[in-house]
Design a protein around this motif. Sequence first.
Motif, mmCIF file in Angstrom:
data_model
loop_
_atom_site.group_PDB
_atom_site.id
_atom_site.type_symbol
_atom_site.label_atom_id
_atom_site.label_comp_id
_atom_site.label_asym_id
_atom_site.label_seq_id
_atom_site.Cartn_x
_atom_site.Cartn_y
_atom_site.Cartn_z
ATOM 1 N N ILE A 132 36.230 76.539 64.111
ATOM 2 C CA ILE A 132 34.853 76.929 64.431
ATOM 3 C C ILE A 132 34.729 78.443 64.541
ATOM 4 O O ILE A 132 35.519 79.106 65.217
ATOM 5 C CB ILE A 132 34.393 76.276 65.745
ATOM 6 N N GLN A 133 33.712 78.968 63.874
ATOM 7 C CA GLN A 133 33.329 80.381 64.010
ATOM 8 C C GLN A 133 31.956 80.433 64.663
ATOM 9 O O GLN A 133 31.052 79.681 64.289
ATOM 10 C CB GLN A 133 33.286 81.069 62.648
ATOM 11 N N THR A 134 31.793 81.313 65.635
ATOM 12 C CA THR A 134 30.509 81.473 66.315
ATOM 13 C C THR A 134 29.817 82.717 65.787
ATOM 14 O O THR A 134 30.395 83.809 65.784
ATOM 15 C CB THR A 134 30.693 81.579 67.834
ATOM 16 N N ARG A 135 28.601 82.535 65.315
ATOM 17 C CA ARG A 135 27.817 83.640 64.755
ATOM 18 C C ARG A 135 26.455 83.668 65.431
ATOM 19 O O ARG A 135 26.135 82.827 66.250
ATOM 20 C CB ARG A 135 27.663 83.450 63.237
ATOM 21 N N PRO A 142 22.674 81.581 68.782
ATOM 22 C CA PRO A 142 24.038 81.279 68.335
ATOM 23 C C PRO A 142 24.076 80.174 67.290
ATOM 24 O O PRO A 142 23.237 79.267 67.278
ATOM 25 C CB PRO A 142 24.734 80.842 69.630
ATOM 26 N N ARG A 143 25.090 80.244 66.427
ATOM 27 C CA ARG A 143 25.388 79.188 65.453
ATOM 28 C C ARG A 143 26.891 78.954 65.491
ATOM 29 O O ARG A 143 27.679 79.908 65.509
ATOM 30 C CB ARG A 143 24.984 79.593 64.036
ATOM 31 N N CYS A 144 27.300 77.707 65.486
ATOM 32 C CA CYS A 144 28.715 77.347 65.416
ATOM 33 C C CYS A 144 28.963 76.734 64.043
ATOM 34 O O CYS A 144 28.289 75.766 63.658
ATOM 35 C CB CYS A 144 29.078 76.369 66.520
ATOM 36 N N VAL A 184 31.172 70.976 65.843
ATOM 37 C CA VAL A 184 30.203 72.074 65.967
ATOM 38 C C VAL A 184 29.110 71.709 66.970
ATOM 39 O O VAL A 184 28.601 72.574 67.689
ATOM 40 C CB VAL A 184 29.603 72.483 64.598
ATOM 41 N N ALA A 187 30.501 72.324 70.345
ATOM 42 C CA ALA A 187 30.625 73.761 70.605
ATOM 43 C C ALA A 187 29.291 74.382 70.986
ATOM 44 O O ALA A 187 29.210 75.176 71.938
ATOM 45 C CB ALA A 187 31.208 74.461 69.376
ATOM 46 N N ILE A 188 28.220 74.027 70.259
ATOM 47 C CA ILE A 188 26.916 74.619 70.583
ATOM 48 C C ILE A 188 26.405 74.062 71.909
ATOM 49 O O ILE A 188 25.773 74.784 72.705
ATOM 50 C CB ILE A 188 25.885 74.380 69.451
ATOM 51 N N LEU A 191 28.000 76.081 74.609
ATOM 52 C CA LEU A 191 27.392 77.410 74.740
ATOM 53 C C LEU A 191 26.080 77.342 75.517
ATOM 54 O O LEU A 191 25.792 78.210 76.341
ATOM 55 C CB LEU A 191 27.149 78.010 73.352
#
Length: 245
Positions: A132-135, A142-144, A184, A187-188, A191
């Motif tokens: 997972i990359q968080t942008r 945020p976007r995962c 994902v 993850a979101i 957050l």
Amino acid sequence: MSVHEARKQVRLLLDDSSAADAPTAYYALFHPPERSAIFTQKDGAGRVTGFAGRFQTGIDLFRPLVTMRCIDPGCAAEVLSQALLPGRPYIFFANANQLPLVGGSLRVENERILNIYHLDVSRFRPETNVLIQTRKTAEGLPRCVISAHGLEAVAGLNWKSPAFAEIYVHVDAQARQRGWGRSVAAAITQLVLAEGRVPLYLVESDNEPSLRLAESLGYVTTGARQVYADVVYMGHPEALEQERE
């Protein structure tokens, strides 16, 4: 009336601490004011009985989003006539109990009824996935993301208010059944919780994969529903009736 003043009045009609009201309350109370226009209706005693709002969003640059909260069809007809232009297309996004009130004011197409789910924190278990990359989006949301071999799974936020945030999940068809969507989404969700907000997930009743995903993470239904539809404003029903006569 300024957006700021209109929001003071609209707040009396909404509970921004309620998950059921949260999608409507976000646009009515917290959407950027420079991209918001809100129109209210009052009774003879000066009490606010309803509102309609028109909002420029990133969903569709050419069709504003419209939401409303009214007590009866007459109120709905009045505020929609203030907010909208005849013949123009819009996106209608409001609690499903408002749809029967629009009457002949709106031509409704491609109607979707979305169940409002909220997270039961006691059922949620955080997950770790090193892929997972968080942008962040241009708006700072945020976007995962998991991206590999040209395939992608993404979870992000449609909006966030002081109390809530609506998540979305999209997984490329060829990337499904790998657990990416769950990773994902988890993850979101984590957050959103870390920011002190309650995550929401809006999903249609017949979208079984999305329902299974949401419920596996601990999302439960609020029992409330939100309508998302393409609409065209036809004009005030009374004016239309006079034209036919």
